[in-house]
Write an enzyme that holds these catalytic residues in place. Structure first.
Site, PDB file in Angstrom:
ATOM      1  N   ASP A 204       0.874  -1.157   0.000  1.00  0.00           N
ATOM      2  CA  ASP A 204       0.000   0.000   0.000  1.00  0.00           C
ATOM      3  C   ASP A 204       0.921   1.219   0.000  1.00  0.00           C
ATOM      4  O   ASP A 204       2.131   1.096   0.258  1.00  0.00           O
ATOM      5  CB  ASP A 204      -0.892  -0.031   1.242  1.00  0.00           C
ATOM      6  CG  ASP A 204      -1.752   1.216   1.368  1.00  0.00           C
ATOM      7  OD1 ASP A 204      -2.356   1.609   0.363  1.00  0.00           O
ATOM      8  OD2 ASP A 204      -1.777   1.804   2.463  1.00  0.00           O
ATOM      9  N   PHE A 205       0.395   2.390  -0.279  1.00  0.00           N
ATOM     10  CA  PHE A 205       1.250   3.574  -0.337  1.00  0.00           C
ATOM     11  C   PHE A 205       1.126   4.435   0.914  1.00  0.00           C
ATOM     12  O   PHE A 205       2.047   4.526   1.721  1.00  0.00           O
ATOM     13  CB  PHE A 205       0.932   4.402  -1.579  1.00  0.00           C
ATOM     14  CG  PHE A 205       1.838   5.588  -1.769  1.00  0.00           C
ATOM     15  CD1 PHE A 205       3.150   5.412  -2.176  1.00  0.00           C
ATOM     16  CD2 PHE A 205       1.382   6.890  -1.542  1.00  0.00           C
ATOM     17  CE1 PHE A 205       4.000   6.502  -2.345  1.00  0.00           C
ATOM     18  CE2 PHE A 205       2.209   7.988  -1.711  1.00  0.00           C
ATOM     19  CZ  PHE A 205       3.531   7.791  -2.120  1.00  0.00           C
TER      20      PHE A 205
END
Length: 411
Positions: A204-205
């Site tokens: 995920d970022f």
């Protein structure tokens, strides 16, 4: 077939071929069963795209319990016995055991009991002690089983008087020596191969590799304060911004069907904040450098729109590490749907032996589980810490650098 192969009187089965299938007469040799089971498991795991060594790790030590129980079947059938002993050998033993060890006109050593007991001891040692004395690596449980069972069977077979033979040698001892050698060399790491090309790590970022949660919160708050000052912004509300799509969050709090205006304004604010204030999560570069140096494929899967995601990766200079980037606007359903993760996997390494997804929210972990990838939860936001624990990810880490040790186990 194993029993037939090593049966001393080969002419018996040549003259009576149907006796090969007379299972009720005995002949179900455990070592033959192990080879047959291993062969089936290997081909089945290949067909189902399951890692064979992982399958062996999860099943082989359990065989010791099955074998321990099976030896009591040998007792009932008066098999797997040892040398002749005097009646006094059984002084103090239960009468039912003593009487049943009277075989072919003499009392016999209860080798079934010794092997059954040692199998249980082996199971306990492998499952409860091994991890305390060494760092467990892929294959260690399977190799430990081979080593322990090889030693136990070699010793027990020395005393047995009903063994299968290969020329003048006991076949079970020959196989046991092979098991011991393979088990010992395996635990020493001789068979370890670099499988990095079969490993995929997806991230995920926001809040996972980018320290952007504060920027997300600021962006939302600026929009709300400008257009809806009457909304009371709470910490619980701010925490909820992180993870869901922009469309979902604005509709949740504004109770409107058309929120495109506010999404566009949010994006303008957030773009500017990313350019000026975006930083990485601690040790993100260290982890990415390690994975890159070991030729592990990497990617980012986020609910963030692709253009914003690419901007953030470029600002942090993380774009050079990524083999694939999937934004929320590229899939029909956002997390916890696994579509984004599956899209990334199919694009880079569709037959990955190991696929990991690292995230910092419950939806990240649910998406990882739904995709079949191994889930790693980064415990970042205190308010959702227990929620992450409750969803039971495969790994919980406090720091990204801990993931290095997880990956070391498989490459």
């Amino acid at each position: 077939l194993w029993y037939v192969l090593f049966y001393p009187d080969k002419a018996y089965f040549i003259n009576n071929p149907m006796k090969v299938f007379a299972f009720r007469d005995g002949g179900l040799a455990i070592q033959g069963g192990l080879f047959g089971g291993a062969a089936y498991a290997y081909f089945a795991s290949k067909r189902q795209n399951i890692d064979f060594v992982d399958l062996a790790d999860s099943t082989m030590p359990n065989l010791l319990i099955a074998q321990a129980i099976g030896r009591w079947g040998n007792f009932l059938n008066q098999e797997a016995f040892g040398q002749k002993v005097s009646e006094s050998f059984f002084n103090g033993w239960p009468l039912w055991l003593k009487n049943h060890m009277f075989i072919d006109g003499a009392y016999r050593q209860p080798m079934f009991l010794l092997e059954s007991s040692l199998n249980i001891v082996g199971f306990l040692l492998i499952y409860f002690l091994l991890k305390r004395v060494k760092k467990i690596k892929k294959g260690d449980y399977a190799f430990s089983y081979l080593l322990w069972y090889g030693i136990v069977r070699f010793v027990v077979e020395h005393f047995r008087s009903d063994s299968l033979m290969l020329f003048s040698l006991k076949s079970a001892q020959i196989v046991s020596v092979i098991f011991i050698i393979i088990g010992a060399l395996g635990l020493l790491g001789v068979f370890k191969k670099n499988k990095a090309e079969d490993v995929l790590v997806l991230f995920d970022f926001d809040g996972t590799i980018a320290d952007s949660n504060a920027l997300i919160i600021d962006s939302f708050n600026q929009v709300f304060e400008k257009h809806f000052p009457e909304i009371e912004i709470t910490r619980e509300m701010e925490v909820s911004y992180v993870g869901p799509t922009l469309d979902y969050t604005f509709k949740k709090y504004l109770k409107l069907d058309d929120v495109d205006q506010y999404i566009n304004e949010y994006r303008e604010i957030n773009f500017l904040l990313q350019k000026t204030s975006l930083t990485e999560i601690e040790n993100a570069t260290k982890l990415l450098e390690y994975l890159k140096s070991n030729k592990v494929k990497m990617g980012v899967v986020s609910s963030k729109w692709k253009d914003s995601l690419n901007l953030g990766l470029k600002v942090l200079d993380f774009d050079k590490y990524m083999d694939v980037v999937v934004g929320g606007d590229e899939v029909e359903k956002a997390k916890p749907s696994p579509l984004g993760i599956l899209k990334a996997k199919d694009a880079v390494l569709p037959k990955a032996k190991k696929c990991y997804y690292v995230g910092d929210t419950v939806t990240d972990i649910l998406a990882a589980k739904a995709s079949g990838c191994i889930s790693i939860a980064l415990l970042g936001v205190e308010e959702i810490r227990q929620d992450l624990i409750d969803v039971k990810p495969d790994y919980l880490v406090e720091d990204l650098s801990e993931i290095i040790e997880i990956i070391k186990e498989v490459i």
